[in-house]
Design an enzyme around this catalytic site. Structure first.
Site, PDB file in Angstrom:
ATOM      1  CG  MET A  21      31.724  78.923  49.036  1.00 40.35           C
ATOM      2  SD  MET A  21      30.345  79.922  49.599  1.00 40.35           S
ATOM      3  CE  MET A  21      30.744  80.115  51.323  1.00 40.35           C
ATOM      4  N   GLY A  22      36.536  79.097  48.260  1.00 39.59           N
ATOM      5  CA  GLY A  22      37.837  79.763  48.239  1.00 39.59           C
ATOM      6  C   GLY A  22      38.260  80.291  49.592  1.00 39.59           C
ATOM      7  CE1 TYR A  23      41.435  85.474  52.359  1.00 35.87           C
ATOM      8  CE2 TYR A  23      41.022  84.294  54.404  1.00 35.87           C
ATOM      9  CZ  TYR A  23      41.650  85.318  53.710  1.00 35.87           C
ATOM     10  OH  TYR A  23      42.484  86.172  54.369  1.00 35.87           O
ATOM     11  CG  HIS A  28      39.004  74.912  52.051  1.00 29.27           C
ATOM     12  ND1 HIS A  28      39.272  76.145  52.596  1.00 29.27           N
ATOM     13  CD2 HIS A  28      37.652  74.869  51.884  1.00 29.27           C
ATOM     14  CE1 HIS A  28      38.139  76.822  52.754  1.00 29.27           C
ATOM     15  NE2 HIS A  28      37.140  76.071  52.335  1.00 29.27           N
ATOM     16  N   GLY A 145      33.318  68.387  53.623  1.00 30.93           N
ATOM     17  CA  GLY A 145      33.794  68.356  54.998  1.00 30.93           C
ATOM     18  C   GLY A 145      32.668  68.138  55.983  1.00 30.93           C
TER      19      GLY A 145
HETATM   20  P1  AMP Z   1      33.489  76.407  52.108  1.00 33.47           P
HETATM   21  O1  AMP Z   1      34.607  76.974  51.301  1.00 33.47           O
HETATM   22  O2  AMP Z   1      33.356  76.988  53.465  1.00 33.47           O
HETATM   23  O3  AMP Z   1      32.205  76.326  51.338  1.00 33.47           O
HETATM   24  O4  AMP Z   1      33.908  74.888  52.384  1.00 33.47           O
HETATM   25  C1  AMP Z   1      34.203  74.024  51.330  1.00 33.47           C
HETATM   26  C2  AMP Z   1      34.304  72.613  51.855  1.00 33.47           C
HETATM   27  O5  AMP Z   1      35.335  72.539  52.840  1.00 33.47           O
HETATM   28  C3  AMP Z   1      33.008  72.134  52.520  1.00 33.47           C
HETATM   29  O6  AMP Z   1      32.774  70.778  52.167  1.00 33.47           O
HETATM   30  C4  AMP Z   1      33.333  72.283  53.984  1.00 33.47           C
HETATM   31  O7  AMP Z   1      32.601  71.399  54.812  1.00 33.47           O
HETATM   32  C5  AMP Z   1      34.794  71.951  54.007  1.00 33.47           C
HETATM   33  N1  AMP Z   1      35.431  72.510  55.194  1.00 33.47           N
HETATM   34  C6  AMP Z   1      35.389  73.799  55.629  1.00 33.47           C
HETATM   35  N2  AMP Z   1      36.044  73.933  56.792  1.00 33.47           N
HETATM   36  C7  AMP Z   1      36.503  72.703  57.123  1.00 33.47           C
HETATM   37  C8  AMP Z   1      37.242  72.178  58.227  1.00 33.47           C
HETATM   38  N3  AMP Z   1      37.640  72.943  59.250  1.00 33.47           N
HETATM   39  N4  AMP Z   1      37.537  70.853  58.230  1.00 33.47           N
HETATM   40  C9  AMP Z   1      37.132  70.054  57.212  1.00 33.47           C
HETATM   41  N5  AMP Z   1      36.433  70.494  56.157  1.00 33.47           N
HETATM   42  C10 AMP Z   1      36.114  71.792  56.096  1.00 33.47           C
END
Ligand code: AMP
Length: 279
Positions: A21-23, A28, A145
């Site tokens: 979802m960015g940021y 990531h 993740g």
């Molecule tokens: P999000 O942008 O929060 O939807 O996360 C995108 C992907 O990054 C998802 O598969 C998350 O599980 C992974 N992710 C987010 N935070 C972490 C982290 N601290 N360590 C490993 N993977 C992460």
């Protein structure tokens, strides 16, 4: 994107997808690194950046979710990403309000508890957008993740149930030096709140320590009550759920032992954080 992906595949390049979802943060980027390694020198890595409205509930933080595509682009470029796929809502959900979009992917078992219980329409949004991304990017592998443990299990199940020709890879949680799991939502943790957010990590450590020193299974209800007390010692913290479960089926266990998976969600002020670990 689909045409480009088909051309890559035709030319024999392996394609890896990292949905986000960015940021972007180092968590990531660790998924990106893993994808780059797995697709190899001649392979292609796509990062999707899309704050997917269908996975947010009406009272959640969709509109204020942090966004910075310019910064994300720089980070992706440095990390060796080949393409950023950053669609907008009208492309992903055409005429959604006017009933122009009406097909959803729903996983019905693993998504019942934990996040699914607290956020009833969340996983329907996740599995739908992930299915769309798989069809658009046509990756042979996708990296998720372990931070979102239940999500990774559900995505694996959906890919298997619906015969998506995609290998789902799950990468470990990346943490700050003090143990806080990296998250785009950590940006919300102003002042005092940042330190209080450490109760998530502390709860996982306490549960692990208890399990390691006990020769018998610990009743889940007792451990939950203890952790609730620990968490709510932080003035801004409110426990949403803590669960102990079998790591593959996600079925809650009555007795907690070494090897049990633990997951929890805690509000720190207005910010809802999640974390998990194998005990
Ligand atoms: P999000 O942008 O929060 O939807 O996360 C995108 C992907 O990054 C998802 O598969 C998350 O599980 C992974 N992710 C987010 N935070 C972490 C982290 N601290 N360590 C490993 N993977 C992460």
């Amino acid at each position: 994107m689909q045409r480009l992906a088909r051309n890559w595949r035709r030319a024999g390049a392996r394609v890896g997808l990292v949905p986000t979802m960015g940021y972007l943060h180092a968590g990531h980027l660790s998924l990106v690194q893993r994808a780059c390694r797995l697709v190899g020198q001649r392979g292609k890595v796509v990062v999707s950046i899309y704050v997917n409205p269908t996975q947010f509930g009406p009272q959640e933080d969709f509109s204020r979710y942090p966004r910075d595509l310019a910064r994300d682009t720089r980070l992706c470029r440095k990390a060796g990403v080949d393409v950023i796929f950053a669609p907008d809502d009208a492309q992903m959900y055409p005429r959604n309000g006017a009933g122009g979009f009406s097909t959803f992917v729903v996983e019905e078992t693993l998504s019942r508890g934990m996040e699914g219980k607290s956020r009833p329409t969340h996983f329907r949004g996740v599995t739908t957008v992930v299915a769309k991304l798989f069809n658009i990017v046509q990756p042979e592998l996708a990296v998720f993740g372990a931070k979102d443990y239940q999500q990774a299990a559900i995505v694996k199940r959906t890919a298997r149930d619906l015969n998506f020709p995609v290998k789902i890879v799950v990468a470990p949680i990346l943490r700050e030096p003090d143990g806080l799991a990296l998250s785009s939502r950590n940006k919300y943790l102003a002042g005092e709140l940042r330190a209080q957010a450490l109760v998530l990590r502390r709860s996982l450590e306490k549960a692990r320590a208890e399990v390691r020193k006990s020769s018998r299974p610990i009743p889940a209800a007792r451990l939950k009550a203890e952790l609730k007390r620990l968490i709510e010692q932080a003035p801004a913290a409110r426990l949403d759920y803590v669960e102990f479960f079998e790591p593959h089926t996600l079925v809650p266990v009555p007795g907690v032992t070494r090897g049990t998976q633990m997951a929890l969600a805690v509000f720190i002020g207005q910010t809802r954080l999640i974390d998990n670990a194998r005990l």
